[in-house]
Scaffold this active site. Structure first.
Site, short mmCIF file in Angstrom:
data_model
loop_
_atom_site.label_atom_id
_atom_site.label_comp_id
_atom_site.label_asym_id
_atom_site.label_seq_id
_atom_site.Cartn_x
_atom_site.Cartn_y
_atom_site.Cartn_z
N ARG A 23 -3.84 4.77 1.30
CA ARG A 23 -3.04 3.53 1.36
C ARG A 23 -3.81 2.36 1.96
O ARG A 23 -3.25 1.55 2.69
CB ARG A 23 -1.75 3.75 2.17
CG ARG A 23 -0.76 4.67 1.53
CD ARG A 23 0.06 3.93 0.47
NE ARG A 23 0.90 4.85 -0.27
CZ ARG A 23 2.17 5.12 0.03
NH1 ARG A 23 2.76 4.54 1.03
NH2 ARG A 23 2.85 5.96 -0.70
N ARG A 27 1.06 -2.81 2.13
CA ARG A 27 1.87 -3.81 2.83
C ARG A 27 1.31 -4.35 4.13
O ARG A 27 1.79 -5.35 4.63
CB ARG A 27 3.27 -3.26 3.08
CG ARG A 27 4.14 -3.35 1.85
CD ARG A 27 5.42 -2.61 2.07
NE ARG A 27 5.12 -1.22 2.33
CZ ARG A 27 6.01 -0.28 2.58
NH1 ARG A 27 7.28 -0.59 2.64
NH2 ARG A 27 5.65 0.96 2.78
N ARG A 36 3.51 -9.33 -3.85
CA ARG A 36 4.78 -8.61 -4.03
C ARG A 36 5.98 -9.54 -4.08
O ARG A 36 7.06 -9.14 -4.54
CB ARG A 36 4.94 -7.55 -2.93
CG ARG A 36 4.14 -6.29 -3.17
CD ARG A 36 4.80 -5.32 -4.15
NE ARG A 36 5.88 -4.59 -3.49
CZ ARG A 36 7.17 -4.79 -3.67
NH1 ARG A 36 7.59 -5.69 -4.51
NH2 ARG A 36 8.07 -4.07 -3.03
N ASP A 72 0.70 4.67 -8.30
CA ASP A 72 1.61 5.51 -7.55
C ASP A 72 1.70 6.85 -8.26
O ASP A 72 1.51 6.93 -9.48
CB ASP A 72 3.01 4.87 -7.46
CG ASP A 72 3.85 5.56 -6.38
OD1 ASP A 72 3.60 5.32 -5.19
OD2 ASP A 72 4.73 6.37 -6.73
N TYR A 147 10.52 14.56 -6.09
CA TYR A 147 11.19 13.31 -6.45
C TYR A 147 12.15 13.50 -7.62
O TYR A 147 13.25 12.95 -7.63
CB TYR A 147 10.16 12.20 -6.73
CG TYR A 147 9.44 11.82 -5.47
CD1 TYR A 147 10.08 11.07 -4.49
CD2 TYR A 147 8.15 12.26 -5.20
CE1 TYR A 147 9.46 10.77 -3.29
CE2 TYR A 147 7.51 11.95 -4.01
CZ TYR A 147 8.17 11.21 -3.06
OH TYR A 147 7.57 10.92 -1.88
O1 CP3 Z 1 -3.97 4.69 -1.23
C1 CP3 Z 1 -3.88 3.62 -1.87
O2 CP3 Z 1 -4.23 2.52 -1.40
C2 CP3 Z 1 -3.44 3.67 -3.33
C3 CP3 Z 1 -2.08 3.43 -3.54
C4 CP3 Z 1 -1.04 4.52 -3.46
C5 CP3 Z 1 0.34 4.19 -3.48
N1 CP3 Z 1 1.05 5.33 -3.58
C6 CP3 Z 1 0.87 2.82 -3.47
C7 CP3 Z 1 2.23 2.58 -2.98
C8 CP3 Z 1 -1.13 5.90 -3.45
C9 CP3 Z 1 -2.35 6.79 -3.37
C10 CP3 Z 1 0.21 6.39 -3.54
C11 CP3 Z 1 0.52 7.82 -3.65
C12 CP3 Z 1 1.88 8.27 -3.33
N2 CP3 Z 1 3.06 7.72 -3.71
C13 CP3 Z 1 2.16 9.46 -2.65
C14 CP3 Z 1 1.14 10.43 -2.11
C15 CP3 Z 1 0.57 9.85 -0.86
C16 CP3 Z 1 1.41 10.11 0.35
O3 CP3 Z 1 1.89 9.15 0.94
O4 CP3 Z 1 1.52 11.30 0.70
C17 CP3 Z 1 3.56 9.58 -2.56
C18 CP3 Z 1 4.32 10.70 -1.89
C19 CP3 Z 1 4.12 8.48 -3.25
C20 CP3 Z 1 5.54 8.18 -3.48
C21 CP3 Z 1 5.89 6.88 -2.87
N3 CP3 Z 1 5.59 5.64 -3.42
C22 CP3 Z 1 6.60 6.65 -1.67
C23 CP3 Z 1 7.13 7.74 -0.75
C24 CP3 Z 1 6.70 5.26 -1.52
C25 CP3 Z 1 7.41 4.50 -0.44
C26 CP3 Z 1 6.47 4.28 0.67
C27 CP3 Z 1 6.89 3.16 1.55
O5 CP3 Z 1 6.34 3.17 2.65
O6 CP3 Z 1 7.70 2.29 1.16
C28 CP3 Z 1 6.03 4.65 -2.60
C29 CP3 Z 1 5.85 3.21 -2.83
C30 CP3 Z 1 4.45 2.72 -2.68
N4 CP3 Z 1 3.36 3.33 -3.25
C31 CP3 Z 1 4.02 1.54 -2.01
C32 CP3 Z 1 2.64 1.45 -2.21
C33 CP3 Z 1 1.72 0.35 -1.74
C34 CP3 Z 1 4.92 0.55 -1.29
C35 CP3 Z 1 5.35 -0.40 -2.35
C36 CP3 Z 1 5.87 -1.70 -1.82
O7 CP3 Z 1 7.03 -1.74 -1.40
O8 CP3 Z 1 5.11 -2.69 -1.89
#
Ligand code: CP3
Length: 339
Positions: A23, A27, A36, A72, A147
């Site tokens: 990540r 954000r 965003r 994602d 999910y």
């Molecule tokens: O690492 C990086 O910089 C690449 C981007 C990345 C995202 N999601 C962007 C994202 C990666 C590698 C993921 C993988 C992902 N997505 C996982 C595996 C990683 C982990 O955290 O274990 C999982 C379980 C997801 C599912 C997911 N997508 C969740 C649980 C969420 C909500 C997280 C939150 O804190 O709101 C997302 C949304 C998400 N994926 C965001 C980002 C930047 C937030 C989006 C936003 O609101 O701008």
């Protein structure tokens, strides 16, 4: 491309420990939040130019040793025509959770490649300009299933766990399909030119070892076999997976990512002795003083001193609102290394 990140993935000797952060785009960066305002998360993911831009954002600020494609794990759901959204501050929410045999049978993985062409396009754009390796990724079948079956982020994955024990045939059918989904998602990225792949089985640590052996390992082994022809390093990541390390090691990932609760030294001396280890600074420490951050980074480096191979990372993703100076400090400290 010569790269200490790729060399470290293969367990080769490197002049210093490479670092990237899960990540690392997202954000905590004001330039991400600015984008965003006008674009929903999934809209960003589907637009190759914006994917490239967001992937670049952390690399403009910090001398990281690898980039990770902005996307994602739920992006393949778009190709499967599953109704879902990524709700701000919540995560993936699926309109109709998948809980019956007809729903699983209706999942069609045909022509995923065409439907995910934007992923390949973003990778081509990035590869023409990046000076560091680009990591692609996908969700592992179990974590995708959490999910789809729960319908939203969950604390205890009750519905999934009940399905595994009470409806083993339904579970097997779902895992077969999702293994194909993960394989396609990863192959599309490999074909487009990523330099490494990380498989996120983030939530699989909730399963007992015997349940993992019966209900997940066969699919992970098939997944890894299906990727074995790719000439790039493969990384496995999951939270709370100490009890699963022997099984994870059995399918031979080049690198295993570990969360912050894992003693890298103990893992490297025991259940992960044959792999390179990635991790595992607690992302919450970046909210503390410079002294605390420095001590925390040092402690991870000391744990990993002398092991077969180490890639510095966090134990999980960068938290929203993490101070940018703290990220910068961590990268600099790792680049300096232990004296
Ligand atoms: O690492 C990086 O910089 C690449 C981007 C990345 C995202 N999601 C962007 C994202 C990666 C590698 C993921 C993988 C992902 N997505 C996982 C595996 C990683 C982990 O955290 O274990 C999982 C379980 C997801 C599912 C997911 N997508 C969740 C649980 C969420 C909500 C997280 C939150 O804190 O709101 C997302 C949304 C998400 N994926 C965001 C980002 C930047 C937030 C989006 C936003 O609101 O701008």
């Amino acid at each position: 491309m010569s790269s200490i990140f790729i060399d470290a993935c293969y367990g080769r000797k490197v002049p210093r420990t490479p670092i990237w952060m899960m990540r690392q785009a997202g954000r905590y960066l004001p330039e991400y939040r600015a984008l965003r305002i006008d674009h929903r998360m999934l809209e960003l993911c589907r637009n190759p130019a914006l994917v490239a831009e967001v992937t670049w954002q952390p690399l403009r600020r910090f001398p990281l040793d690898a980039a990770i494609l902005f996307s994602d794990i739920t992006v393949p759901f778009l190709a499967l025509e599953i109704g879902f959204e990524i709700a701000p501050g919540v995560g993936p929410v699926v309109e109709t959770p998948l809980r019956s045999a007809p729903q699983v049978a209706a999942l069609s993985i045909d022509e995923m490649q065409g439907k995910l062409d934007f992923v390949a396009q973003a990778i081509s754009l990035l590869k023409s300009e990046l000076k560091v390796p680009l990591i692609g990724f996908a969700g592992a079948p179990f974590t995708l299933a959490t999910y789809l079956v729960e319908g939203k982020p969950s604390r205890d994955y009750k519905t999934v766990r009940k399905m595994i024990y009470s409806e083993p045939h339904l579970w097997a059918a779902l895992m077969e399909k999702l293994t194909d989904v993960t394989l396609s998602h990863l192959r599309i990225q490999a074909a487009a030119g990523v330099d490494a792949l990380q498989v996120f089985d983030s939530w699989v640590g909730v399963l007992p070892a015997a349940t993992y052996a019966a209900a997940v390992l066969p699919y992970m082994s098939r997944l890894w076999k299906g990727l074995s022809g790719l000439d790039i390093p493969l990384i496995h990541f999951g939270v709370g997976t100490w009890h699963l390390f022997p099984q994870i090691q059995s399918f031979k990932p080049h690198v295993v990512g570990v969360d912050s609760t894992v003693s890298i030294r103990a893992a490297a001396a025991g259940p992960l002795r044959d792999t390179v280890i990635q991790g595992n600074l607690d992302p919450a420490c970046m909210f503390a003083s410079q002294d605390v951050i420095a001590a925390s980074v040092r402690s991870v480096l000391e744990e990993a001193r002398g092991i077969r191979g180490h890639i510095f990372n966090l134990g999980h993703g960068v938290l929203p609102e993490t101070p940018i100076d703290a990220v910068s400090q961590v990268v600099d400290l790792v680049h300096k290394g232990l004296d």
